[in-house]
Design a protein around this motif. Sequence first.
Motif, PDB file in Angstrom:
ATOM      1  N   GLY A 118      12.799  -1.631   4.036  1.00 41.25           N
ATOM      2  CA  GLY A 118      11.876  -0.642   4.604  1.00 41.25           C
ATOM      3  C   GLY A 118      10.487  -1.227   4.674  1.00 41.25           C
ATOM      4  O   GLY A 118      10.306  -2.437   4.541  1.00 41.25           O
ATOM      5  N   GLY A 119       9.504  -0.369   4.861  1.00 40.20           N
ATOM      6  CA  GLY A 119       8.122  -0.827   4.972  1.00 40.20           C
ATOM      7  C   GLY A 119       7.786  -1.183   6.403  1.00 40.20           C
ATOM      8  O   GLY A 119       8.654  -1.535   7.210  1.00 40.20           O
TER       9      GLY A 119
ATOM     10  N   PHE B 184       0.859  -1.197   0.000  1.00 39.56           N
ATOM     11  CA  PHE B 184       0.000   0.000   0.000  1.00 39.56           C
ATOM     12  C   PHE B 184       0.889   1.239   0.000  1.00 39.56           C
ATOM     13  O   PHE B 184       1.488   1.562   1.023  1.00 39.56           O
ATOM     14  N   HIS B 185       0.967   1.914  -1.136  1.00 41.35           N
ATOM     15  CA  HIS B 185       1.817   3.111  -1.197  1.00 41.35           C
ATOM     16  C   HIS B 185       1.199   4.292  -0.465  1.00 41.35           C
ATOM     17  O   HIS B 185       1.892   5.070   0.187  1.00 41.35           O
TER      18      HIS B 185
ATOM     19  N   PRO C 109      13.107   7.703  -6.417  1.00 36.37           N
ATOM     20  CA  PRO C 109      12.044   6.753  -6.763  1.00 36.37           C
ATOM     21  C   PRO C 109      12.305   5.356  -6.184  1.00 36.37           C
ATOM     22  O   PRO C 109      13.447   4.981  -5.950  1.00 36.37           O
ATOM     23  N   PHE C 110      11.211   4.622  -6.022  1.00 34.69           N
ATOM     24  CA  PHE C 110      11.298   3.270  -5.465  1.00 34.69           C
ATOM     25  C   PHE C 110      11.032   2.176  -6.492  1.00 34.69           C
ATOM     26  O   PHE C 110      11.251   0.996  -6.212  1.00 34.69           O
ATOM     27  N   VAL C 111      10.552   2.533  -7.681  1.00 33.43           N
ATOM     28  CA  VAL C 111      10.271   1.488  -8.687  1.00 33.43           C
ATOM     29  C   VAL C 111      11.520   0.882  -9.335  1.00 33.43           C
ATOM     30  O   VAL C 111      11.406  -0.172  -9.959  1.00 33.43           O
TER      31      VAL C 111
ATOM     32  N   ASP D 100       4.256   2.503   4.212  1.00 37.61           N
ATOM     33  CA  ASP D 100       5.338   3.389   4.659  1.00 37.61           C
ATOM     34  C   ASP D 100       6.688   2.995   4.067  1.00 37.61           C
ATOM     35  O   ASP D 100       7.683   2.867   4.766  1.00 37.61           O
ATOM     36  N   PHE D 101       6.688   2.814   2.750  1.00 35.50           N
ATOM     37  CA  PHE D 101       7.895   2.339   2.063  1.00 35.50           C
ATOM     38  C   PHE D 101       9.024   3.369   2.066  1.00 35.50           C
ATOM     39  O   PHE D 101      10.184   3.019   2.029  1.00 35.50           O
TER      40      PHE D 101
END
Length: 367
Positions: free
Chosen positions: A361-362, A102-103, A150-152, A136-137
């Motif tokens: 993370g997360g 869940f972003h 970016p995280f992708v 909460d990435f």
Amino acid sequence: MMLTALGLMSGTSLDGVDVALIETDGKQIKAFGPSGYRPYSNAERSLLRRALTEAVHLPRRDARPGALAEAERAVTLAHAEAVAAFTAQNRMKPEEIDIVGFHGQTVLHRPERRLTVQIGDAAALAKAIHIPVMHDFRAADVEAGGQGAPFVPVYHRALAQSLEREGPIVVVNIGGVANITYIDGNDTLIACDTGPGNALLDDFMYRTMNQAFDTEGKFAALGKADEAWVARALELPFFRLPPPKSLDRNDFAALKLGDVQPADGAATLTAFTAAAIARIIPLLPRRPRSWIICGGGARNLTMLRMLREQVGSATVQAAETLGWASDAIEAQAFGFLAARALKGLPLSYPATTGVPMPMTGGVIARP
Ligand SMILES: Nc1ncnc2c1ncn2[C@@H]1O[C@H](COP(=O)(O)OP(=O)(O)OP(=O)(O)O)[C@@H](O)[C@H]1O
Ligand SMILES: CC(=O)N[C@H]1[C@@H]2OC[C@@H](O2)[C@@H](O)[C@@H]1O[C@H](C)C(=O)O
């Protein structure tokens, strides 16, 4: 162990919630599942716009003054509805999904203040959908001094592995903001935001034409870009910075076009996005050979044409032409990232977000 992960993304375009299922061990993609979309209503979109405006003054990432509390409830509810519709449509039971990624909705991104704020109540969502929710990435990365975006890129790398083509390859996501992932062999992964994506153009189309966006770039195709304006805009210090670097959706909102014909304005903003993407070339180790475009901007044919004009002999292809589900990639990515977070694998690296060391993370919320 393979996991069935459901990714949920509400991007900076504020258009809606993308949903996508993926089977993965967090390293390889075993299979893509179906995807879905739950658009925001006009009322929800206005509420989110208010939340973004008010978020500018947020002192802490957990503060929810003014419209932010209501916006957070709306985001949570929209995601719960998106999951319910997806599982009903695909005849799935909650037990068949191991993890949800869940972003949330970014309302403020200020990594220099070690602050990035995504709204959405993961605990309430987990209870509503009866599935564990990873969320909460970006927080740990920003706290450690990274850009938090970016995280992708780790997901773009997993996708690109199946291509077996000679690098360097750049995967571009043109959402509200645009970002790139530079992949050269197995060892080089560099990423950053490049500048505006569709947000400036969307806001302009809304103001001047009362339309949410420029469908297929047809309107911009009727106009003439003001190249001098684009060249001046590219002189902003951001464009000279090497990767990693990231942006808030509204970082360029103060740029004004002046008194222009609407079609010329749309052409100029489209050209700005394309030129800002190409502006990254001299800041990369080698000149990319191929550009793969995903995100909603891949449907803007004028933007693709302008990008082709900027990158010389390199190829520019919409991700769809490779069989990648362009609109679902970010949602798939957050499913993939949730699987990686569950396994404690890195989500970000020094060369993708500027974090001092590879970081996982997360945070998990259980039903
Ligand atoms: N048919 C189309 N023609 C032109 N542009 C389109 C089309 N469909 C979508 N877009 C553009 O793509 C945008 C949505 O893109 P996308 O869903 O990738 O953004 P996002 O995920 O919200 O953003 P981000 O990646 O910044 O988080 C729309 O706001 C619009 O500008
Ligand atoms: C802070 C934030 O939400 N950033 C988004 C935004 O939208 C595009 C670009 O800016 C990218 O950096 C990021 O999203 C994608 C999903 C990412 O983290 O890779």
